[in-house]
Design a protein around this motif. Sequence first.
Motif, short mmCIF file in Angstrom:
data_model
loop_
_atom_site.label_atom_id
_atom_site.label_comp_id
_atom_site.label_asym_id
_atom_site.label_seq_id
_atom_site.Cartn_x
_atom_site.Cartn_y
_atom_site.Cartn_z
N GLU A 97 0.78 4.13 -9.62
CA GLU A 97 1.03 3.12 -10.67
C GLU A 97 0.52 1.75 -10.23
N ALA A 98 0.76 1.40 -8.96
CA ALA A 98 0.28 0.12 -8.45
C ALA A 98 -1.24 0.05 -8.50
N GLU A 99 -1.90 1.14 -8.16
CA GLU A 99 -3.36 1.19 -8.21
C GLU A 99 -3.84 0.96 -9.65
N ALA A 100 -3.19 1.62 -10.61
CA ALA A 100 -3.57 1.49 -12.01
C ALA A 100 -3.35 0.07 -12.53
N ARG A 105 -3.11 -2.22 -3.06
CA ARG A 105 -2.90 -2.55 -1.65
C ARG A 105 -1.45 -2.99 -1.41
N GLU A 106 -0.93 -3.79 -2.30
CA GLU A 106 0.46 -4.22 -2.18
C GLU A 106 1.41 -3.03 -2.36
N GLY A 107 1.04 -2.12 -3.28
CA GLY A 107 1.84 -0.92 -3.49
C GLY A 107 1.91 -0.06 -2.24
N CYS A 108 0.82 -0.03 -1.47
CA CYS A 108 0.82 0.72 -0.20
C CYS A 108 1.85 0.13 0.77
N VAL A 171 1.25 2.79 8.53
CA VAL A 171 1.25 3.52 7.26
C VAL A 171 0.37 2.80 6.25
N ARG A 172 0.47 1.48 6.20
CA ARG A 172 -0.36 0.69 5.28
C ARG A 172 -1.85 0.95 5.54
N ARG A 173 -2.24 0.93 6.82
CA ARG A 173 -3.64 1.15 7.16
C ARG A 173 -4.09 2.57 6.83
N GLN A 174 -3.17 3.52 6.86
CA GLN A 174 -3.50 4.90 6.49
C GLN A 174 -3.67 5.03 4.97
N LEU A 175 -2.88 4.31 4.20
CA LEU A 175 -2.90 4.45 2.74
C LEU A 175 -3.97 3.61 2.05
N GLU A 176 -4.20 2.40 2.51
CA GLU A 176 -5.09 1.48 1.79
C GLU A 176 -6.49 2.04 1.52
N PRO A 177 -7.12 2.78 2.45
CA PRO A 177 -8.43 3.33 2.13
C PRO A 177 -8.42 4.35 0.99
N LEU A 178 -7.24 4.86 0.64
CA LEU A 178 -7.14 5.88 -0.40
C LEU A 178 -7.01 5.28 -1.81
N ARG A 183 -7.96 -5.65 -9.90
CA ARG A 183 -7.32 -6.95 -10.10
C ARG A 183 -6.19 -6.78 -11.09
N PRO A 184 -5.05 -7.39 -10.79
CA PRO A 184 -3.95 -7.27 -11.76
C PRO A 184 -4.29 -7.98 -13.06
#
Length: 200
Positions: A97-100, A105-108, A171-178, A183-184
């Motif tokens: 949802e955050a990505e959409a 990145r903040e959602g991660c 965990v953030r570094r693992q998730l952010e590339p995905l 832009r909001p």
Amino acid sequence: GRCVRLYTQHDHDTRPLQDVPEVRRLDLADPLLLLAASGVRVDELGWLEPALAAAVEAARALLGRLGAIDDRDGITALGRLMMRFPLHPRQARLVVEAEARGVGREGCVVAALIGERDLVWQRPRRAELNGDSDLLADLDRFREASRGGLHPDRARSLGLDVGAALTIDRVRRQLEPLVERGRPAGDPDVALRQSILAGY
């Protein structure tokens, strides 16, 4: 050899002969989503230890509310998006949802905050919180601590648990590339709150 017991005699005498199987102790939402992605219905699976029917139903209900599975336990398009993330389905839904909404990145970071023990050594009184969300306040603290790279001394000076901060950063570094960057469309804090509500 010698056996040294690290518990009392009473604990020893009242211990069960064997541990309760993991399938009867843990939340089944993650394994059920994996089964749905594999095209296997949970009732078709030959369990070594059968799962409790109530736990299976609770997991089905949660995945249905998250939009991850349909009414026949099949994975949905949203469920496939959630499968990209090595997270509990609630946190994965939050990140999708955050990505959409353009705040992936903040959602991660928020997903990592939820998955880790408390970031702050001593939680401030409600009146001292920055805003009305402890998660967004923790996100601000984490951002401050990791400005220019997470440094343990800076994290400690901000009252953060260094071990928790380092785990959240990993965990953030693992998730952010995905996640895809975006832009909001509006206020990023509102977009993050809506993303949190999508998962929780």
